[in-house]
Design a protein around this motif. Structure first.
Motif, PDB file in Angstrom:
ATOM      1  N   ASN A 148       1.496   9.851  41.951  1.00 48.76           N
ATOM      2  CA  ASN A 148       0.617  10.977  41.638  1.00 48.76           C
ATOM      3  C   ASN A 148      -0.462  11.140  42.698  1.00 48.76           C
ATOM      4  OD1 ASN A 148       2.071  11.324  39.291  1.00 48.76           O
ATOM      5  ND2 ASN A 148       0.581  10.280  38.004  1.00 48.76           N
ATOM      6  N   CYS A 149      -1.009  10.023  43.164  1.00 55.46           N
ATOM      7  CA  CYS A 149      -2.058  10.054  44.180  1.00 55.46           C
ATOM      8  C   CYS A 149      -1.519  10.649  45.490  1.00 55.46           C
ATOM      9  CB  CYS A 149      -2.586   8.639  44.405  1.00 55.46           C
ATOM     10  SG  CYS A 149      -4.026   8.529  45.470  1.00 55.46           S
ATOM     11  N   LEU A 150      -0.349  10.204  45.917  1.00 53.25           N
ATOM     12  CA  LEU A 150       0.243  10.731  47.153  1.00 53.25           C
ATOM     13  C   LEU A 150       0.616  12.208  47.008  1.00 53.25           C
ATOM     14  CD1 LEU A 150       2.415   7.685  48.230  1.00 53.25           C
ATOM     15  CD2 LEU A 150       0.324   8.528  49.322  1.00 53.25           C
ATOM     16  N   ASN A 151       1.115  12.606  45.845  1.00 52.53           N
ATOM     17  CA  ASN A 151       1.417  14.023  45.611  1.00 52.53           C
ATOM     18  C   ASN A 151       0.155  14.864  45.717  1.00 52.53           C
ATOM     19  OD1 ASN A 151       4.151  13.593  45.277  1.00 52.53           O
ATOM     20  ND2 ASN A 151       4.046  13.511  43.052  1.00 52.53           N
ATOM     21  N   TYR A 152      -0.941  14.365  45.142  1.00 60.71           N
ATOM     22  CA  TYR A 152      -2.224  15.083  45.251  1.00 60.71           C
ATOM     23  C   TYR A 152      -2.646  15.187  46.715  1.00 60.71           C
ATOM     24  CZ  TYR A 152      -7.157  16.227  44.755  1.00 60.71           C
ATOM     25  OH  TYR A 152      -8.381  16.832  44.863  1.00 60.71           O
ATOM     26  N   ALA A 153      -2.494  14.103  47.462  1.00 61.80           N
ATOM     27  CA  ALA A 153      -2.873  14.107  48.880  1.00 61.80           C
ATOM     28  C   ALA A 153      -2.049  15.138  49.654  1.00 61.80           C
ATOM     29  CB  ALA A 153      -2.685  12.719  49.483  1.00 61.80           C
ATOM     30  N   ARG A 154      -0.756  15.182  49.407  1.00 64.98           N
ATOM     31  CA  ARG A 154       0.104  16.140  50.112  1.00 64.98           C
ATOM     32  C   ARG A 154      -0.224  17.579  49.702  1.00 64.98           C
ATOM     33  NH1 ARG A 154       4.272  12.071  48.679  1.00 64.98           N
ATOM     34  NH2 ARG A 154       4.614  10.850  50.563  1.00 64.98           N
TER      35      ARG A 154
END
Length: 91
Positions: free
Chosen positions: A59-65
C-alpha cells in the motif's frame, strides 16, 4: 532510536493525517496507512524490502507511485542474498 532521532513526529496529531473516529494512541490499519503517507510525503528517496505480497508495504509503495513527488524508489527483493548493516552513532 528516539534518543538519537533528529525529529519525532506524532502523525495522528497532524490534521492532514488524522483518521476520523480513531482512538488516540490505539493501533489501527488506517493510522498505519496515514503514517506511511506522511513518510512518503516527506521523503526524497524510498527504500523498501518488499516480496510482492498484499501488505502495508505494498500500500505504501502504491501510494508513492500514485503521488509521485520526484522520489527515487529502491526495492530490495528479499529472495536475493544481500547484507544490510545499519549502525547508529551519537551525534
Amino acid at each position: 532510536m528516539l534518543e538519537v532521532a533528529d525529529e519525532i513526529v506524532n502523525v495522528e496529531e497532524l490534521e492532514k493525517y488524522k483518521v476520523s473516529e480513531a482512538v488516540p494512541g490505539e493501533f489501527s490499519p488506517a493510522k498505519m496507512q496515514k503514517r506511511n503517507e506522511y513518510m512518503i510525503d516527506h521523503s526524497e528517496a524510498i527504500v523498501a524490502v518488499y516480496d510482492g505480497s498484499k501488505s502495508g508495504t505494498r500500500n505504501c509503495l502504491n501510494y508513492a507511485r500514485k503521488t509521485y513527488l520526484g522520489h527515487q524508489i529502491w526495492r530490495l527483493h528479499p529472495k536475493c542474498d544481500f547484507e544490510l548493516d545499519i549502525s547508529y552513532t551519537p551525534g
